[in-house]
Design a protein around this motif. Structure first.
Motif, PDB file in Angstrom:
ATOM      1  N   ILE A  52      45.078 -63.728 108.962  1.00 37.91           N
ATOM      2  CA  ILE A  52      46.118 -63.604 107.943  1.00 37.91           C
ATOM      3  C   ILE A  52      47.481 -63.570 108.623  1.00 37.91           C
ATOM      4  O   ILE A  52      48.462 -64.080 108.109  1.00 37.91           O
ATOM      5  CB  ILE A  52      45.898 -62.325 107.110  1.00 37.91           C
ATOM      6  CG1 ILE A  52      44.528 -62.381 106.440  1.00 37.91           C
ATOM      7  CG2 ILE A  52      46.978 -62.166 106.064  1.00 37.91           C
ATOM      8  CD1 ILE A  52      44.043 -61.030 105.969  1.00 37.91           C
ATOM      9  N   ALA A  72      42.078 -68.816 108.648  1.00 38.12           N
ATOM     10  CA  ALA A  72      41.276 -67.645 108.296  1.00 38.12           C
ATOM     11  C   ALA A  72      39.888 -68.046 107.812  1.00 38.12           C
ATOM     12  O   ALA A  72      38.884 -67.439 108.188  1.00 38.12           O
ATOM     13  CB  ALA A  72      42.002 -66.830 107.234  1.00 38.12           C
ATOM     14  N   PHE A  81      39.372 -55.092 102.027  1.00 36.03           N
ATOM     15  CA  PHE A  81      40.757 -54.634 102.023  1.00 36.03           C
ATOM     16  C   PHE A  81      40.856 -53.216 101.484  1.00 36.03           C
ATOM     17  O   PHE A  81      40.014 -52.765 100.715  1.00 36.03           O
ATOM     18  CB  PHE A  81      41.607 -55.563 101.151  1.00 36.03           C
ATOM     19  CG  PHE A  81      41.757 -56.938 101.729  1.00 36.03           C
ATOM     20  CD1 PHE A  81      42.886 -57.282 102.455  1.00 36.03           C
ATOM     21  CD2 PHE A  81      40.775 -57.891 101.548  1.00 36.03           C
ATOM     22  CE1 PHE A  81      43.019 -58.539 102.995  1.00 36.03           C
ATOM     23  CE2 PHE A  81      40.899 -59.156 102.083  1.00 36.03           C
ATOM     24  CZ  PHE A  81      42.026 -59.487 102.810  1.00 36.03           C
ATOM     25  N   ALA A  85      41.250 -55.851  96.822  1.00 41.68           N
ATOM     26  CA  ALA A  85      41.687 -57.236  96.576  1.00 41.68           C
ATOM     27  C   ALA A  85      40.639 -58.048  95.826  1.00 41.68           C
ATOM     28  O   ALA A  85      40.300 -59.153  96.218  1.00 41.68           O
ATOM     29  CB  ALA A  85      42.071 -57.918  97.895  1.00 41.68           C
ATOM     30  N   TYR A  87      39.420 -60.292  92.607  1.00 40.94           N
ATOM     31  CA  TYR A  87      40.112 -61.179  91.666  1.00 40.94           C
ATOM     32  C   TYR A  87      39.921 -60.612  90.258  1.00 40.94           C
ATOM     33  O   TYR A  87      38.794 -60.564  89.765  1.00 40.94           O
ATOM     34  CB  TYR A  87      39.558 -62.594  91.765  1.00 40.94           C
ATOM     35  CG  TYR A  87      39.552 -63.115  93.192  1.00 40.94           C
ATOM     36  CD1 TYR A  87      40.749 -63.371  93.850  1.00 40.94           C
ATOM     37  CD2 TYR A  87      38.380 -63.307  93.885  1.00 40.94           C
ATOM     38  CE1 TYR A  87      40.766 -63.816  95.164  1.00 40.94           C
ATOM     39  CE2 TYR A  87      38.378 -63.757  95.203  1.00 40.94           C
ATOM     40  CZ  TYR A  87      39.580 -64.007  95.830  1.00 40.94           C
ATOM     41  OH  TYR A  87      39.594 -64.436  97.128  1.00 40.94           O
ATOM     42  N   PRO A  99      33.337 -66.547  98.244  1.00 43.17           N
ATOM     43  CA  PRO A  99      33.243 -67.064  99.609  1.00 43.17           C
ATOM     44  C   PRO A  99      32.177 -68.154  99.750  1.00 43.17           C
ATOM     45  O   PRO A  99      32.345 -69.083 100.545  1.00 43.17           O
ATOM     46  CB  PRO A  99      32.856 -65.846 100.447  1.00 43.17           C
ATOM     47  CG  PRO A  99      33.105 -64.672  99.604  1.00 43.17           C
ATOM     48  CD  PRO A  99      33.081 -65.098  98.184  1.00 43.17           C
ATOM     49  N   ARG A 103      32.756 -72.557 100.289  1.00 39.62           N
ATOM     50  CA  ARG A 103      32.190 -73.258 101.438  1.00 39.62           C
ATOM     51  C   ARG A 103      31.144 -74.300 101.049  1.00 39.62           C
ATOM     52  O   ARG A 103      31.018 -75.322 101.700  1.00 39.62           O
ATOM     53  CB  ARG A 103      31.561 -72.255 102.398  1.00 39.62           C
ATOM     54  CG  ARG A 103      32.625 -71.560 103.191  1.00 39.62           C
ATOM     55  CD  ARG A 103      32.067 -70.467 104.066  1.00 39.62           C
ATOM     56  NE  ARG A 103      33.143 -69.941 104.910  1.00 39.62           N
ATOM     57  CZ  ARG A 103      34.084 -69.111 104.482  1.00 39.62           C
ATOM     58  NH1 ARG A 103      34.085 -68.712 103.228  1.00 39.62           N
ATOM     59  NH2 ARG A 103      35.026 -68.695 105.293  1.00 39.62           N
TER      60      ARG A 103
ATOM     61  N   GLU B 196      47.802 -59.055  98.849  1.00 44.85           N
ATOM     62  CA  GLU B 196      46.457 -58.907  99.418  1.00 44.85           C
ATOM     63  C   GLU B 196      45.482 -59.924  98.815  1.00 44.85           C
ATOM     64  O   GLU B 196      44.535 -60.318  99.464  1.00 44.85           O
ATOM     65  CB  GLU B 196      45.920 -57.499  99.170  1.00 44.85           C
ATOM     66  CG  GLU B 196      46.676 -56.456  99.953  1.00 44.85           C
ATOM     67  CD  GLU B 196      45.761 -55.574 100.782  1.00 44.85           C
ATOM     68  OE1 GLU B 196      44.841 -55.000 100.198  1.00 44.85           O
ATOM     69  OE2 GLU B 196      45.985 -55.467 101.998  1.00 44.85           O
ATOM     70  N   LEU B 197      45.744 -60.328  97.555  1.00 49.07           N
ATOM     71  CA  LEU B 197      44.841 -61.302  96.935  1.00 49.07           C
ATOM     72  C   LEU B 197      44.919 -62.642  97.657  1.00 49.07           C
ATOM     73  O   LEU B 197      43.912 -63.330  97.821  1.00 49.07           O
ATOM     74  CB  LEU B 197      45.177 -61.482  95.458  1.00 49.07           C
ATOM     75  CG  LEU B 197      44.653 -60.391  94.533  1.00 49.07           C
ATOM     76  CD1 LEU B 197      45.034 -60.691  93.103  1.00 49.07           C
ATOM     77  CD2 LEU B 197      43.148 -60.272  94.661  1.00 49.07           C
ATOM     78  N   ALA B 199      45.679 -62.928 100.821  1.00 49.98           N
ATOM     79  CA  ALA B 199      45.000 -62.698 102.091  1.00 49.98           C
ATOM     80  C   ALA B 199      43.490 -62.782 101.883  1.00 49.98           C
ATOM     81  O   ALA B 199      42.778 -63.420 102.664  1.00 49.98           O
ATOM     82  CB  ALA B 199      45.398 -61.343 102.658  1.00 49.98           C
ATOM     83  N   ALA B 200      42.999 -62.164 100.795  1.00 45.47           N
ATOM     84  CA  ALA B 200      41.564 -62.200 100.511  1.00 45.47           C
ATOM     85  C   ALA B 200      41.106 -63.638 100.283  1.00 45.47           C
ATOM     86  O   ALA B 200      40.056 -64.055 100.774  1.00 45.47           O
ATOM     87  CB  ALA B 200      41.249 -61.349  99.286  1.00 45.47           C
ATOM     88  N   ALA B 201      41.918 -64.407  99.569  1.00 43.51           N
ATOM     89  CA  ALA B 201      41.560 -65.800  99.308  1.00 43.51           C
ATOM     90  C   ALA B 201      41.475 -66.578 100.613  1.00 43.51           C
ATOM     91  O   ALA B 201      40.561 -67.388 100.808  1.00 43.51           O
ATOM     92  CB  ALA B 201      42.577 -66.438  98.368  1.00 43.51           C
ATOM     93  N   ALA B 202      42.404 -66.305 101.529  1.00 47.21           N
ATOM     94  CA  ALA B 202      42.386 -67.010 102.818  1.00 47.21           C
ATOM     95  C   ALA B 202      41.113 -66.663 103.586  1.00 47.21           C
ATOM     96  O   ALA B 202      40.445 -67.546 104.117  1.00 47.21           O
ATOM     97  CB  ALA B 202      43.619 -66.633 103.636  1.00 47.21           C
ATOM     98  N   VAL B 203      40.760 -65.370 103.627  1.00 48.31           N
ATOM     99  CA  VAL B 203      39.555 -64.956 104.358  1.00 48.31           C
ATOM    100  C   VAL B 203      38.305 -65.512 103.666  1.00 48.31           C
ATOM    101  O   VAL B 203      37.332 -65.879 104.319  1.00 48.31           O
ATOM    102  CB  VAL B 203      39.485 -63.417 104.462  1.00 48.31           C
ATOM    103  CG1 VAL B 203      38.180 -62.983 105.105  1.00 48.31           C
ATOM    104  CG2 VAL B 203      40.656 -62.898 105.269  1.00 48.31           C
ATOM    105  N   ASP B 204      38.339 -65.596 102.341  1.00 48.99           N
ATOM    106  CA  ASP B 204      37.190 -66.131 101.596  1.00 48.99           C
ATOM    107  C   ASP B 204      37.033 -67.637 101.782  1.00 48.99           C
ATOM    108  O   ASP B 204      36.088 -68.225 101.261  1.00 48.99           O
ATOM    109  CB  ASP B 204      37.325 -65.806 100.106  1.00 48.99           C
ATOM    110  CG  ASP B 204      36.966 -64.360  99.813  1.00 48.99           C
ATOM    111  OD1 ASP B 204      36.351 -63.732 100.688  1.00 48.99           O
ATOM    112  OD2 ASP B 204      37.297 -63.857  98.729  1.00 48.99           O
ATOM    113  N   LEU B 220      46.603 -65.007  87.687  1.00 44.26           N
ATOM    114  CA  LEU B 220      47.407 -63.787  87.704  1.00 44.26           C
ATOM    115  C   LEU B 220      48.773 -63.985  87.064  1.00 44.26           C
ATOM    116  O   LEU B 220      49.441 -63.021  86.725  1.00 44.26           O
ATOM    117  CB  LEU B 220      47.528 -63.234  89.123  1.00 44.26           C
ATOM    118  CG  LEU B 220      46.310 -62.353  89.398  1.00 44.26           C
ATOM    119  CD1 LEU B 220      45.289 -63.060  90.234  1.00 44.26           C
ATOM    120  CD2 LEU B 220      46.694 -61.026  89.933  1.00 44.26           C
TER     121      LEU B 220
END
Lengths: 381, 304
Positions: A52, A72, A81, A85, A87, A99, A103, B196-197, B199-204, B220
């Motif tokens: 991040i 990331a 988090f 975090a 949705y 996730p 993918r 953070e959402l 960031a979470a999306a990037a990690v996901d 959102l």
């Protein structure tokens, strides 16, 4: 080299250096807790591992793969988090599935209506649903799959965030203070569950917390961080009993370790307020002597202190006192039976400790290794 | 015993006094509401069922006569259709435009305040004054727009005096007027999305900016978008001043809109009763839009 491997990572924001060349290794299957006061850079370090944030210099390897420049999503890490975090517009099942969907489905297959009729979408969606159900079941979320995050309690949301991280079976788990929004009793229970999940998944886990009791109870190794530097990485017992420097000794342990001004004479014998403590060290001059609250006990003779207050905690009693000659505040942790025989506030008492329980630190905060004095002169024992 | 007997009436008197004070304090607002809002609305509603004309003595109750007339009134039907077309152009145009601009400004690192001010300018400027500027810009021979089109080898139309393009030109001005307002609302909505959402999306593993928009930004922004949608529709249903200044509903009623017809019937032909009936239709449309927001769409954008 599997697991997470950080080497000399630096990071600064607007000219303020947050990380000064941090190196850390988390082996596969290992649970490392990164603990430090707020603002010490621990969350930044974790966000760099997650991708991040990006480090200004230094390298990162995940599962033996160079990951410094990877996005990331390509790093094979999952993160929980502090705010979870989740949705808010997706149900529990959809949240956990994100996730996997990102993918396994291509951009067309992810479209709401059109995606459903494309070849392969159905099979892929069914596979995802099965894995989501498994992850959710493992965390006791089986009956909540159709709820939205707003309809869940804090503890349930936290489980959804864990399930979303688990479902992909990543090479590394990153957890950023995942328990800080839970109430005290739930926190203790969830600690054990997170450790159990970690054991089952067998992935490298990096766990950020400011709560030392979490770090000590959960981790295989604890990394103490302060002001952008890792001070010591060691198993919990060693971090507590054998800290590498003064800052580690004061940060770990509650109540805080007692610190007394000490002096090493020309012969190396260490004295506190003129009294020999039965230790000999290589350093000379002014030192700091640390004694954990449970190692300091009332005695017939020794350091002269004045009692100030008594706190009854149930399993133990804390006696707050002040060292007469130096004015240093002291804390003793005593068994609850001692509560009856403690001096009244203002009363005088003598304190002693076993020399092997004392920790010596030089003027720069570095640990001075000491040996027991061979000749047992009258000591504070 | 006697204490209680005395205390009770005293308490009642105190409560009554308090209630009186409350009413006294509310009175100005109550009077203002009655005189300025409720009474005129009720009067308009009553007038809509009469044939009252300004200057004539007395009037007759004609029931639904005015509404029946509307169904045969080519001018009214034309204005209703024009208004719907205008709303149908301005609403998506100004919302999509504002959203794209807001995302671009948010993504950029510098000039946020500058761009916000630049695009907000039309909102604070006087639209009647701006209309004359538009008259010049859209002028068929000396206007810069047609000059630019000529440079590309296209013969530009007479924007405001051709019945084919006049509504398009007015809608363009309408989009320009609403864009800045919507932009500011979208920018506020974007800052409210938790970082953070993303960031979470990037990690996901969100693979593209479009996917990120679909997973986080758009859902959102839901409450903001709904508010922007409602407010833009209501604002564009109310289009009046650009029409009054630039085209007066012409040419040949091609830019006749609901409020302009209402104004003409009431203040040019003095047919107050008929004008009041059109007002009720207008009110009905606005209320329907608000109902749509609170009853139907609200449930789909708030995720609690």
């Amino acid at each position: 080299m599997s697991g997470i491997h950080l080497q000399s990572v630096t990071k600064s924001f607007n000219g303020t250096t947050v990380l000064h060349g941090v190196s850390l290794r988390v082996a596969a299957g290992e649970f490392v807790a990164l603990v430090g006061p707020s603002g010490c850079g621990k969350t930044t370090l974790m966000r760099i591992v997650a991708g991040i944030e990006h480090a200004d210099s230094g390298t990162l390897q995940i599962q033996g793969r160079e990951a410094t420049a990877l996005r990331a999503g390509e790093r094979d890490v999952a993160m929980v988090f502090q705010s979870y975090a989740l949705y808010p517009h997706l149900t529990v099942a959809e949240n956990i599935a994100v996730p996997l969907a990102m993918r396994r489905l291509n951009a067309w297959q992810r479209l709401p209506l059109l995606g459903g009729v494309l070849p392969g979408t159905r099979a892929a969606r069914q596979g995802i649903a099965a894995e989501v159900a498994m992850a959710a079941g493992a965390l006791g979320l089986g009956t909540l799959l159709d709820r939205r995050p707003a309809q869940l309690s804090g503890g349930q949301r936290q489980r959804v965030a864990l399930a979303r991280a688990m479902v992909r079976r990543p090479a590394a788990f990153l957890m950023d203070e995942p328990l800080s929004n839970l109430d005290a009793s739930l926190r203790v229970q969830t600690r054990r569950e997170i450790v159990a999940i970690h054991r089952r998944a067998g992935a490298a886990t990096l766990y950020v917390t400011h709560d030392q009791s979490e770090a000590l109870t959960m981790a295989d190794r604890v990394a103490v961080m302060q002001a952008g530097r890792i001070l010591q990485v060691a198993p919990p017992r060693e971090i507590y009993a054998d800290p590498a420097e003064l800052r580690v000794a004061t940060f770990i342990g509650s109540p805080r370790i007692n610190l007394l001004p000490a002096e090493a004479g020309t012969d190396g014998a260490v004295r506190v307020a003129g009294l020999p403590v039965g230790l000999r060290c290589a350093a000379r001059g002014a030192l700091t002597l640390g004694v954990r609250p449970e190692a300091l006990v009332p005695a017939a003779q020794g350091l002269v202190a004045r009692a100030e207050a008594v706190e009854f905690l149930g399993e133990s009693v804390l006696l707050h006192a002040r060292h007469e000659s130096s004015g240093t505040p002291l804390v003793l942790r005593l068994p609850p039976e001692a509560a009856g025989h403690l001096p009244q506030p203002g009363g005088e008492l003598h304190l002693a400790f076993a020399p092997e329980a004392a920790l010596l630190f030089g003027p720069d905060g570095a640990r001075c290794r000491a040996e027991l004095a061979v000749a047992r002169e009258p000591a504070l024992v | 015993m006697s204490d209680l007997a005395i205390a009770a009436p005293r308490f009642r008197a105190a409560a009554a006094g308090e209630a009186l004070a409350a009413w006294a304090l509310c009175l100005p607002a109550v009077i203002a509401y009655l005189l300025m809002l409720l009474l005129p609305t009720l009067a308009t509603a009553a007038l809509a069922f009469t044939d009252y004309e300004l200057g004539l003595d007395g009037f007759r109750w004609i029931g639904l006569g005015n509404f029946a007339e509307m169904l045969d009134d080519r001018g009214f039907l034309q204005s209703l259709r024009n208004t719907l077309i205008y709303v149908g152009l301005v609403t998506p145009g100004s919302i999509l435009g504002a959203l794209v601009l807001a995302l671009a400004i948010e993504a950029g690192t510098r000039g946020r305040t500058l761009f916000r001010a630049v695009f907000f300018l039309p909102v604070v400027s006087l639209s009647v004054a701006m209309a004359s500027a538009w008259q010049y810009l859209l002028h068929p021979t000396i206007g810069p727009l047609n000059a630019a089109l000529r440079g590309l080898g296209i013969a530009g139309p007479a924007w405001l005096s051709s019945s084919d393009t006049v509504l398009l030109a007015l809608a363009g001005i309408g989009i320009w007027e609403n864009l800045g307002f919507n932009l500011v609302l979208f920018l506020a909505g974007l800052t409210a999305i938790p970082r953070e959402l993303y960031a979470a999306a990037a990690v996901d593993g969100v693979p593209s900016a479009w996917e990120r928009f679909r997973l986080v930004t758009w859902p959102l922004l839901g409450p903001t978008t709904l508010f922007v949608l409602t407010i833009t529709m209501i604002r564009s249903v109310r289009v009046f001043d650009t029409v009054a200044v630039l085209t007066q509903g012409g040419p040949n009623k091609a830019s006749q809109v609901l409020l302009y017809t209402l104004y003409e019937e009431g203040f040019t032909y003095f047919r107050i009763g008929y004008s009041a009936a059109i007002t009720l239709v207008f009110l009905g449309i606005v209320l329907a839009l608000m109902w749509l927001q609170t009853r139907i769409l609200d449930k789909r954008v708030h995720y609690a």
